[in-house]
Design an enzyme around this catalytic site. Structure first.
Site, PDB file in Angstrom:
ATOM      1  N   GLU A   1       1.987   3.568   2.755  1.00  0.00           N
ATOM      2  CA  GLU A   1       2.522   2.949   4.200  1.00  0.00           C
ATOM      3  C   GLU A   1       3.793   2.826   4.422  1.00  0.00           C
ATOM      4  O   GLU A   1       4.527   2.537   4.263  1.00  0.00           O
ATOM      5  CB  GLU A   1       1.975   1.944   4.348  1.00  0.00           C
ATOM      6  CG  GLU A   1       0.256   2.093   4.313  1.00  0.00           C
ATOM      7  CD  GLU A   1      -0.301   0.615   4.394  1.00  0.00           C
ATOM      8  OE1 GLU A   1       0.221  -0.677   4.706  1.00  0.00           O
ATOM      9  OE2 GLU A   1      -1.689   0.669   4.454  1.00  0.00           O
TER      10      GLU A   1
ATOM     11  N   ARG B   1      -3.125   4.936  -1.863  1.00  0.00           N
ATOM     12  CA  ARG B   1      -2.969   3.854  -1.309  1.00  0.00           C
ATOM     13  C   ARG B   1      -2.707   2.321  -2.465  1.00  0.00           C
ATOM     14  O   ARG B   1      -1.476   0.762  -2.404  1.00  0.00           O
ATOM     15  CB  ARG B   1      -3.922   2.943  -0.633  1.00  0.00           C
ATOM     16  CG  ARG B   1      -4.647   1.611   0.012  1.00  0.00           C
ATOM     17  CD  ARG B   1      -5.636   1.454   0.206  1.00  0.00           C
ATOM     18  NE  ARG B   1      -6.128   0.120   0.822  1.00  0.00           N
ATOM     19  CZ  ARG B   1      -6.271  -1.016   1.401  1.00  0.00           C
ATOM     20  NH1 ARG B   1      -5.649   0.116   2.550  1.00  0.00           N
ATOM     21  NH2 ARG B   1      -6.891  -1.561   1.991  1.00  0.00           N
TER      22      ARG B   1
ATOM     23  N   GLU C   1       1.508  -4.414  11.157  1.00  0.00           N
ATOM     24  CA  GLU C   1       0.525  -3.363  10.891  1.00  0.00           C
ATOM     25  C   GLU C   1       1.273  -2.065  12.221  1.00  0.00           C
ATOM     26  O   GLU C   1       1.181  -2.225  13.006  1.00  0.00           O
ATOM     27  CB  GLU C   1      -0.847  -3.309  10.928  1.00  0.00           C
ATOM     28  CG  GLU C   1      -2.320  -3.443  10.498  1.00  0.00           C
ATOM     29  CD  GLU C   1      -2.040  -3.285   8.971  1.00  0.00           C
ATOM     30  OE1 GLU C   1      -1.589  -1.991   8.955  1.00  0.00           O
ATOM     31  OE2 GLU C   1      -3.613  -3.461   8.303  1.00  0.00           O
TER      32      GLU C   1
ATOM     33  N   HIS D   1       2.791  -3.701   7.119  1.00  0.00           N
ATOM     34  CA  HIS D   1       1.930  -2.598   6.450  1.00  0.00           C
ATOM     35  C   HIS D   1       1.972  -1.350   7.639  1.00  0.00           C
ATOM     36  O   HIS D   1       2.235  -1.799   8.482  1.00  0.00           O
ATOM     37  CB  HIS D   1       0.425  -3.093   6.679  1.00  0.00           C
ATOM     38  CG  HIS D   1       0.245  -3.678   5.759  1.00  0.00           C
ATOM     39  ND1 HIS D   1      -1.086  -3.943   4.462  1.00  0.00           N
ATOM     40  CD2 HIS D   1       0.529  -5.125   5.118  1.00  0.00           C
ATOM     41  CE1 HIS D   1      -0.681  -4.692   3.158  1.00  0.00           C
ATOM     42  NE2 HIS D   1       0.043  -5.986   3.897  1.00  0.00           N
TER      43      HIS D   1
ATOM     44  N   HIS E   1       1.045  -1.017  -0.280  1.00  0.00           N
ATOM     45  CA  HIS E   1       0.214   0.219   0.010  1.00  0.00           C
ATOM     46  C   HIS E   1       0.753   1.657  -0.230  1.00  0.00           C
ATOM     47  O   HIS E   1       1.659   1.364   0.649  1.00  0.00           O
ATOM     48  CB  HIS E   1      -1.374  -0.150   1.301  1.00  0.00           C
ATOM     49  CG  HIS E   1      -1.779  -1.163   1.195  1.00  0.00           C
ATOM     50  ND1 HIS E   1      -2.985  -1.563   1.606  1.00  0.00           N
ATOM     51  CD2 HIS E   1      -2.830  -1.250  -0.174  1.00  0.00           C
ATOM     52  CE1 HIS E   1      -3.346  -2.371   1.927  1.00  0.00           C
ATOM     53  NE2 HIS E   1      -3.522  -2.690   0.482  1.00  0.00           N
TER      54      HIS E   1
END
Length: 360
Positions: A98, A153, A297, A223, A95
């Site tokens: 990020e 994104r 994440e 991510h 993405h």
């Protein structure tokens, strides 16, 4: 120094000041000046320099081309050995917005190369495992997030005669594709594409992983944000067959991360902790038989979101390094206890028992 590895992240904050009208011919592609800065210097030149300065350990491999015809490369870190070795895969930057994810991939490579001779854990797992690292999966989107839209994104594939752009590459893998948590509207940030692996970036990754899947023990995809370690699945709340072991290792990784700066991570499946989604790379990797698959994440939990301040880059990378190496170390000890290959069908009880014995 660590500053070198965060150059692109920091420069991106003043992107408007770095534009110019000049173009540069590199290879067979004409690059704009700004593109040249962030792609050639940050991604490609960095990878080449890493390979050249660590030629005994690092090789750079072509993976495929993006929608906009940029080459994709991954690094292989491999200690020369006569024995058959297994593989740990890690990708960052699927993405575009990020930015902390590619920064971590670079930090990870740097730490491995600086410490593999002095750190007994790294030294041990490199005897048994090769590391495959894709620092920026979504190169086109990453560039677009610098040049035009910081919060972009998706990739940059054109749809509807060029009236809308981009597919969410983490909804484009062939794992319950298009079934839940996606959009068929190309203007949506979760547009899943026109079919599974419709995007060249997705297909390039999938083809390599398919070829190597019998040797890949662990698939890590990095991510941001939210501070989670996520296990399969996103498309169903039915747990994978090895969910207990995935949770055990994930919790162990989260605990190692917390020890550094007190940062708290939650561990669990995407469908139970966050939301339902289909077509993710992590779910697909597990579905084709890779036993340990995790999504990280990274920081934070929403205060800054995707635009993480520069002073949080290094601590985020340092703590994440501890979590990732905890997972790799567990996988190494599970499949190579005492140097002998352990059958992949080993039960959770046996693996936990071995893990306990090895730690004591």
């Amino acid at each position: 120094s660590s500053c070198t590895f965060f150059l692109s992240y920091l420069l991106g904050m003043t992107a408007a000041e770095l534009r110019c009208g000049k173009s540069v011919l590199i290879g067979k592609r004409l690059w704009g000046c700004f593109e040249d800065l962030i792609v050639w210097l940050h991604i490609y030149q960095w990878m080449t320099e890493i390979q050249n300065s660590n030629s005994e350990l690092v090789t750079q491999h072509y993976l495929g081309n993006t929608v906009e015809n940029r080459p994709m490369y991954y690094l292989q870190i491999s200690q020369p050995s006569d024995k058959t070795k297994k593989i740990i895969w890690m990708d960052c930057g699927i993405h575009a917005r990020e930015w902390i994810a590619p920064a971590f991939c670079q930090w990870f490579v740097k730490e491995i190369l600086q410490n593999y001779k002095s750190d007994p854990n790294i030294s041990r797992f490199l005897q048994n495992l090769d590391l495959y690292i894709l620092p920026v999966l979504n190169v086109d989107g990453y560039i677009y997030s610098w040049e035009t839209d910081r919060l972009w994104r998706k990739n940059r594939s054109p749809h509807m005669n060029g009236t809308c752009y981009g597919t969410d590459l983490n909804r484009n893998f062939n794992s319950s594709w298009g079934s839940v948590g996606v959009s068929y509207n190309c203007s949506s940030i979760t547009f899943c594409g026109t079919g599974p692996e419709s995007e060249p970036e997705t297909k390039a990754v999938a083809q390599l992983i398919e070829r190597k899947k019998s040797d890949i023990l662990c698939y890590l995809t990095i991510h941001s944000y939210g501070q989670y370690i996520l296990i399969p699945y996103g498309s169903t709340t039915e747990p994978p067959s090895n969910s207990e072991e995935l949770m055990y290792v994930g919790e162990k990784a989260a605990a190692a991360l917390t020890e550094k700066y007190g940062t708290s991570y939650e561990v669990g499946s995407t469908s139970l902790l966050l939301y339902s989604n289909s077509g993710s790379s992590r779910d697909w990797a597990h579905m084709i038989g890779i036993p340990f698959t995790y999504t990280f994440e990274l920081r934070d939990t929403g205060t800054h979101g995707f635009v993480l301040p520069a002073d949080q880059i290094q601590p985020t990378c340092e703590e994440t390094m501890l979590a990732v190496t905890t997972i790799i170390d567990y996988v190494d000890h599970k499949y190579f206890p005492g140097g002998a290959v352990m059958l992949s069908s080993s039960s959770l009880g046996l693996s936990l028992c071995l893990s306990t014995l090895l730690e004591n």
